[in-house]
Design a protein around this motif. Structure first.
Motif, PDB file in Angstrom:
ATOM      1  N   ARG A   1      -6.229 -13.558  -1.927  1.00  0.00           N
ATOM      2  CA  ARG A   1      -6.511 -12.149  -2.147  1.00  0.00           C
ATOM      3  C   ARG A   1      -5.214 -11.365  -2.108  1.00  0.00           C
ATOM      4  N   PRO A   2      -5.136 -10.250  -2.860  1.00  0.00           N
ATOM      5  CA  PRO A   2      -3.941  -9.402  -2.757  1.00  0.00           C
ATOM      6  C   PRO A   2      -3.651  -9.009  -1.308  1.00  0.00           C
ATOM      7  N   ASN A   3      -4.716  -8.829  -0.530  1.00  0.00           N
ATOM      8  CA  ASN A   3      -4.523  -8.480   0.882  1.00  0.00           C
ATOM      9  C   ASN A   3      -3.712  -9.552   1.605  1.00  0.00           C
TER      10      ASN A   3
ATOM     11  N   GLU B   1      -1.585 -11.684   0.253  1.00  0.00           N
ATOM     12  CA  GLU B   1      -0.209 -11.685  -0.242  1.00  0.00           C
ATOM     13  C   GLU B   1       0.597 -10.574   0.433  1.00  0.00           C
ATOM     14  N   VAL B   2      -0.021  -9.412   0.563  1.00  0.00           N
ATOM     15  CA  VAL B   2       0.658  -8.296   1.239  1.00  0.00           C
ATOM     16  C   VAL B   2       0.865  -8.624   2.705  1.00  0.00           C
TER      17      VAL B   2
ATOM     18  N   ASP C   1     -10.116  -4.606  -1.463  1.00  0.00           N
ATOM     19  CA  ASP C   1      -8.950  -5.117  -2.179  1.00  0.00           C
ATOM     20  C   ASP C   1      -7.882  -4.032  -2.218  1.00  0.00           C
TER      21      ASP C   1
ATOM     22  N   SER D   1      -5.139  -3.840  -3.720  1.00  0.00           N
ATOM     23  CA  SER D   1      -4.507  -3.589  -5.020  1.00  0.00           C
ATOM     24  C   SER D   1      -5.189  -2.444  -5.758  1.00  0.00           C
TER      25      SER D   1
ATOM     26  N   LEU E   1       2.812  -4.313  -5.040  1.00  0.00           N
ATOM     27  CA  LEU E   1       1.702  -4.588  -5.942  1.00  0.00           C
ATOM     28  C   LEU E   1       2.028  -4.191  -7.378  1.00  0.00           C
TER      29      LEU E   1
ATOM     30  N   GLY F   1       5.944  -6.625  -7.764  1.00  0.00           N
ATOM     31  CA  GLY F   1       6.074  -7.987  -7.263  1.00  0.00           C
ATOM     32  C   GLY F   1       7.164  -8.152  -6.227  1.00  0.00           C
TER      33      GLY F   1
END
Length: 574
Positions: free
Chosen positions: A3-5, A7-8, A45, A47, A72, A75
């Protein structure tokens, strides 16, 4: 896929580590750690959020929110790139070693010019670490253990990450015309705690459409191999996924073969030979004539060999064949047997979601009961007080039965201190519906001290469950060195349940320890230790681990009706 979460979360945690390495503000590093955890557990999410929306997340201020938006969008984050450039690549490599923190990594580089794992191993061999302030023989032992953990993990990933990828692949390929069956197999189907690569099987008369669809998935970074029967890709996150297309009438044999384990398959093939058959991924064949006997389902193959179907989670050659022959396979616990979660946290301490949201999400899962167990005062960073926990109790009581008549229990997760002491006196603990007690610090005590510490916690009449008993974090931190046979005996004697913590980074107790503890007659609790509503579905991983430990629902206290559970939780009721 991640999930973008997540990655952050990884980016912010890395930045926190880099700030610590470079001698930056400790409060700043801590702020980024807290923000990382908050975003990782946030249900929406990120993002899809702007700076204003991100600032509504606990512990996310304007500066952090702006960095998240920058990441986001582009990158990368300029501030992170700048501090990365100031830290030698070798030091960043050292940070991948579990048990070696950022400050020690920088010390090793500055004092000994150590900038790789191999150089660190040489320095330990030459006993050069012992001359450094804050290092010693025990540090060497911990670092060596951390390197061993890292090397053992290799390219393996956590169960939940592999499951996310596998379920997406299965969903995509199941929609392709001509699909008569699609499933993941391998160690993932057996619910191993870490996964090397993902095996996906399709049953279809023709393979071309599936190979094409598979190679064209949006998260495919590289096609490693492309063939008629097998195609392998590497995802954008570096995970290898292998697809095999089988004839529909070979589905059962293929699923059995590619699920494994290798040792289990050998046992089954040996049985086939004794019965006059030959077993392969294409079917069970008569050895003399070569004629196919059965192959359509796993059940058919096992039955032909005189066996009941053996659940994938048991297929590790740990006695499951012998038990099956005797009719003694356990009726394993299923996720649907779980009536409630007995270890969860809210934003009153280090959780992300509020009390009302956690309770509502639990009710949506169909639970009959649900416990809130926020941290107690001895974890000082949580800033818990008697007044706060009592005020929460009133809110919990008001929510009891509000959502689908689900009962809400008020508990706490106590910290087991260095001497086995707990956060509150017994007269205060008596007011809770249940108490989970866990080790959160002083991991490097002697074996005797750690054992005595856990046993003393078991002996407290108000402690119902020992949380994440070994304290391990998979691939990051080894379990503590306690005499767990003595701890298991104490749990059995005192009627204290052992937790099977469902968080994919813990899965603690693990399956081997569960098997050992079972021999003492211990009861268990499969809990999520959820710090957010998005963690509640982790229950499936704890149940999978419990299955690997041969647990039945009768051995797991949170499958019991509430009245029976309450009797167990009361002092003297166990």
């Amino acid at each position: 896929m991640a999930r973008p979460n997540e990655e952050v979360e990884a980016l912010l945690q890395e930045y926190a580590d880099l700030v610590a390495i470079t001698g930056g503000d400790a409060f700043k590093a801590r702020a980024y750690e807290k923000a990382a955890r908050a975003i990782g557990g946030f249900p929406t999410d990120v993002s899809k959020l702007d700076v204003k929306g991100l600032r509504d997340i606990p512990n996310v201020g304007k500066s952090i929110a702006e960095k998240v938006v920058e990441f986001l969008r582009t990158g990368q984050v300029s501030d992170v790139e700048e501090v990365r450039a100031s830290v030698p690549a070798g030091v960043r490599e050292l940070l991948t070693i579990p048990t070696l923190g950022p400050k020690k990594a920088m010390t090793l580089y500055e004092e000994l010019r150590v900038s790789s794992v191999d150089e660190l191993l040489d320095a330990i061999h030459d006993k050069r670490l012992r001359d450094l302030k804050g290092f010693g023989e025990r540090t060497e032992e911990n670092v060596l253990h951390g390197i061993a953990l890292m090397q053992k993990a290799g390219g393996r990933i956590l169960l939940n990450s592999a499951m996310d990828v596998a379920e997406q692949v299965v969903a995509e390929l199941s929609r392709v015309k001509g699909c008569e069956g699609c499933a993941y197999a391998g160690s993932l189907r057996r619910m191993r705690e870490t996964i090397g690569d993902v095996d996906v099987l399709v049953a279809a008369e023709r393979s071309a459409a599936f190979m094409e669809a598979f190679s064209g998935l949006p998260y495919t970074a590289e096609v490693i191999a492309h063939g008629e029967k097998k195609t392998s890709i590497r995802t954008t996150k570096g995970l290898q996924v292998d697809l095999r297309v089988l004839p529909p009438d070979s589905w059962g044999a293929g699923l059995l073969y590619f699920t494994g384990s290798k040792a289990h398959n050998i046992r089954v093939r040996e049985m086939a030979i004794r019965h006059g058959y030959k077993l392969s991924e294409y079917g069970l064949f008569h050895a003399k004539s070569g004629k196919k006997a059965v192959s359509g389902t796993e059940e058919d193959i096992y039955a032909k060999l005189g066996l009941p179907w053996i659940p994938p989670t048991l297929r590790e050659d740990r006695g499951e064949i012998a038990a099956a022959l005797k009719g003694e396979l356990p009726e394993l616990i299923e996720e649907g047997d779980i009536r409630g979660d007995l270890h969860t946290h809210t934003d009153l301490t280090d959780g992300v979601s509020g009390l009302e949201d956690m309770v509502a999400a639990a009710a949506d899962r169909g639970y009959a009961y649900f416990a809130i167990t926020d941290h107690a005062p001895n974890l000082y960073m949580q800033r818990m007080t008697d007044q706060k926990i009592l005020a929460q109790r009133e809110k919990v009581r008001a929510l009891d039965g509000k959502h689908r008549r689900m009962h809400v229990l008020h508990g706490t997760e106590l910290n087991i201190g260095p001497e086995g002491d707990l956060d509150w006196p017994d007269d205060f603990l008596a007011g809770f519906d249940l108490c989970v007690a866990s080790v959160h610090s002083h991991f490097n005590q002697s074996r005797e001290e750690l054992t005595r510490r856990l046993v003393r916690a078991c002996e407290n009449p108000y402690v119902s469950i020992i949380g994440h008993p070994t304290t391990r974090q998979i691939g990051k931190r080894p379990g503590i060195d306690a005499d767990f046979d003595e701890v298991f005996a104490a749990c059995a004697r005192t009627g204290t349940a052992l937790e099977v913590n469902s968080h994919p980074e813990r899965l603690d107790l693990g399956d081997e320890e569960i098997l050992r503890a079972k021999r003492y007659g211990v009861k268990f609790a499969v809990n999520t230790d959820a710090h957010s509503v998005v963690h509640l579905p982790y229950m499936r991983f704890g149940v999978g681990t419990a299955q690997r430990g041969w647990l039945t629902k009768d051995e797991v206290i949170n499958t019991w009706p509430l009245q029976k559970l309450r009797r167990f939780l009361r002092p003297g009721g166990r």
